[in-house]
Design a protein around this motif. Structure first.
Motif, PDB file in Angstrom:
ATOM      1  N   SER A  49       0.850  -1.183   0.000  1.00  0.00           N
ATOM      2  CA  SER A  49       0.000   0.000   0.000  1.00  0.00           C
ATOM      3  C   SER A  49       0.890   1.238   0.000  1.00  0.00           C
ATOM      4  O   SER A  49       1.923   1.276   0.674  1.00  0.00           O
ATOM      5  N   THR A  50       0.480   2.251  -0.745  1.00  0.00           N
ATOM      6  CA  THR A  50       1.237   3.504  -0.723  1.00  0.00           C
ATOM      7  C   THR A  50       0.782   4.391   0.435  1.00  0.00           C
ATOM      8  O   THR A  50       1.429   5.388   0.731  1.00  0.00           O
ATOM      9  N   LYS A  51      -0.314   4.023   1.084  1.00  0.00           N
ATOM     10  CA  LYS A  51      -0.887   4.825   2.169  1.00  0.00           C
ATOM     11  C   LYS A  51      -0.455   4.334   3.545  1.00  0.00           C
ATOM     12  O   LYS A  51      -0.132   5.124   4.417  1.00  0.00           O
ATOM     13  N   THR A  52      -0.464   3.006   3.723  1.00  0.00           N
ATOM     14  CA  THR A  52      -0.234   2.420   5.043  1.00  0.00           C
ATOM     15  C   THR A  52       0.939   1.445   4.988  1.00  0.00           C
ATOM     16  O   THR A  52       0.855   0.399   4.329  1.00  0.00           O
ATOM     17  N   LYS A  53       2.002   1.781   5.689  1.00  0.00           N
ATOM     18  CA  LYS A  53       3.232   0.979   5.685  1.00  0.00           C
ATOM     19  C   LYS A  53       2.974  -0.501   6.011  1.00  0.00           C
ATOM     20  O   LYS A  53       3.539  -1.387   5.383  1.00  0.00           O
ATOM     21  N   GLU A  54       2.112  -0.767   6.975  1.00  0.00           N
ATOM     22  CA  GLU A  54       1.889  -2.140   7.447  1.00  0.00           C
ATOM     23  C   GLU A  54       1.061  -2.984   6.488  1.00  0.00           C
ATOM     24  O   GLU A  54       0.992  -4.197   6.639  1.00  0.00           O
ATOM     25  N   VAL A  55       0.419  -2.371   5.515  1.00  0.00           N
ATOM     26  CA  VAL A  55      -0.418  -3.120   4.581  1.00  0.00           C
ATOM     27  C   VAL A  55       0.430  -3.524   3.375  1.00  0.00           C
ATOM     28  O   VAL A  55       0.627  -2.761   2.436  1.00  0.00           O
ATOM     29  N   ALA A  56       0.974  -4.725   3.484  1.00  0.00           N
ATOM     30  CA  ALA A  56       1.861  -5.264   2.451  1.00  0.00           C
ATOM     31  C   ALA A  56       1.638  -6.766   2.374  1.00  0.00           C
ATOM     32  O   ALA A  56       1.639  -7.450   3.398  1.00  0.00           O
ATOM     33  N   PHE A  57       1.441  -7.257   1.154  1.00  0.00           N
ATOM     34  CA  PHE A  57       1.152  -8.669   0.942  1.00  0.00           C
ATOM     35  C   PHE A  57       2.250  -9.292   0.101  1.00  0.00           C
ATOM     36  O   PHE A  57       2.652  -8.727  -0.917  1.00  0.00           O
ATOM     37  N   ILE A  58       2.709 -10.465   0.506  1.00  0.00           N
ATOM     38  CA  ILE A  58       3.668 -11.209  -0.311  1.00  0.00           C
ATOM     39  C   ILE A  58       2.849 -11.944  -1.372  1.00  0.00           C
ATOM     40  O   ILE A  58       1.881 -12.648  -1.047  1.00  0.00           O
ATOM     41  N   VAL A  59       3.218 -11.755  -2.636  1.00  0.00           N
ATOM     42  CA  VAL A  59       2.483 -12.355  -3.750  1.00  0.00           C
ATOM     43  C   VAL A  59       3.455 -13.041  -4.702  1.00  0.00           C
ATOM     44  O   VAL A  59       4.657 -12.775  -4.681  1.00  0.00           O
ATOM     45  N   THR A  60       2.908 -13.915  -5.531  1.00  0.00           N
ATOM     46  CA  THR A  60       3.700 -14.562  -6.566  1.00  0.00           C
ATOM     47  C   THR A  60       2.804 -14.823  -7.776  1.00  0.00           C
ATOM     48  O   THR A  60       1.574 -14.811  -7.660  1.00  0.00           O
ATOM     49  N   ASN A  61       3.441 -15.054  -8.900  1.00  0.00           N
ATOM     50  CA  ASN A  61       2.703 -15.439 -10.107  1.00  0.00           C
ATOM     51  C   ASN A  61       2.266 -16.899  -9.917  1.00  0.00           C
ATOM     52  O   ASN A  61       3.108 -17.791  -9.891  1.00  0.00           O
ATOM     53  N   PRO A  62       0.970 -17.159  -9.788  1.00  0.00           N
ATOM     54  CA  PRO A  62       0.528 -18.525  -9.497  1.00  0.00           C
ATOM     55  C   PRO A  62       0.812 -19.506 -10.632  1.00  0.00           C
ATOM     56  O   PRO A  62       0.955 -20.713 -10.399  1.00  0.00           O
ATOM     57  N   PHE A  63       0.917 -19.017 -11.862  1.00  0.00           N
ATOM     58  CA  PHE A  63       1.150 -19.907 -13.001  1.00  0.00           C
ATOM     59  C   PHE A  63       2.560 -20.504 -12.970  1.00  0.00           C
ATOM     60  O   PHE A  63       2.802 -21.538 -13.579  1.00  0.00           O
TER      61      PHE A  63
END
Length: 147
Positions: A49-63
């Motif tokens: 998130s550009t607004k809230t430092k703590e709002v961050a998700f680890i993601v990956t390309n599922p394919f």
């Protein structure tokens, strides 16, 4: 624009590095702008998130992990994200990181879809599919043998 991030400290972002999520994300409806940051030498990214430092998700390309994974976008999503070609679409699965790491899971039922050229994103929920919110990223030998 300077942004405080959960994993990368303070960074500077250009306008073209920001993705707009008009509806926010489920559970984070006020978070409308995100950026994608790489995690050093891994196939993972941070949806920050550009607004809230703590709002961050680890993601990956599922394919890259789940070879048979399929996402069907509705006409509503195609229109909302202004998707015109398949090349516009970036797909990410949000991970739940566990310790030990081999118990980490991916949410395949609710992928994050981004129109890379229009910088628009949305997390969709694929109701009626066989996908769950917790698919193991790394299968154990027992799970592999069960296929």
């Amino acid at each position: 624009m300077n942004v405080q991030t959960k994993f990368h400290g303070e960074i500077e972002l250009m306008a073209n590095e920001i993705y707009r999520f008009e509806s926010g994300l489920p559970g984070f409806l006020e978070e409308k702008q995100f950026c994608l940051l790489t995690l050093d030498d891994t196939p993972f990214f941070v949806l920050q998130s550009t607004k809230t430092k703590e709002v961050a998700f680890i993601v990956t390309n599922p394919f890259d992990v789940f070879r048979d994974y399929e996402v069907k976008l509705t006409d509503e999503v195609l229109e909302l994200l202004q998707i015109e070609t398949e090349q516009d679409v970036l797909t990410y699965a949000i991970l739940t990181i566990s310790d030990p790491f081999n118990e980490t899971t991916a949410n395949l039922q609710a992928p994050v879809i981004i129109n890379g050229s229009k910088k628009l994103g949305k997390q969709i929920i694929m109701n009626g599919s066989d996908y769950r919110t917790k698919h193991r990223l790394i299968e154990t030998p027992t799970e592999q043998g069960a296929k």
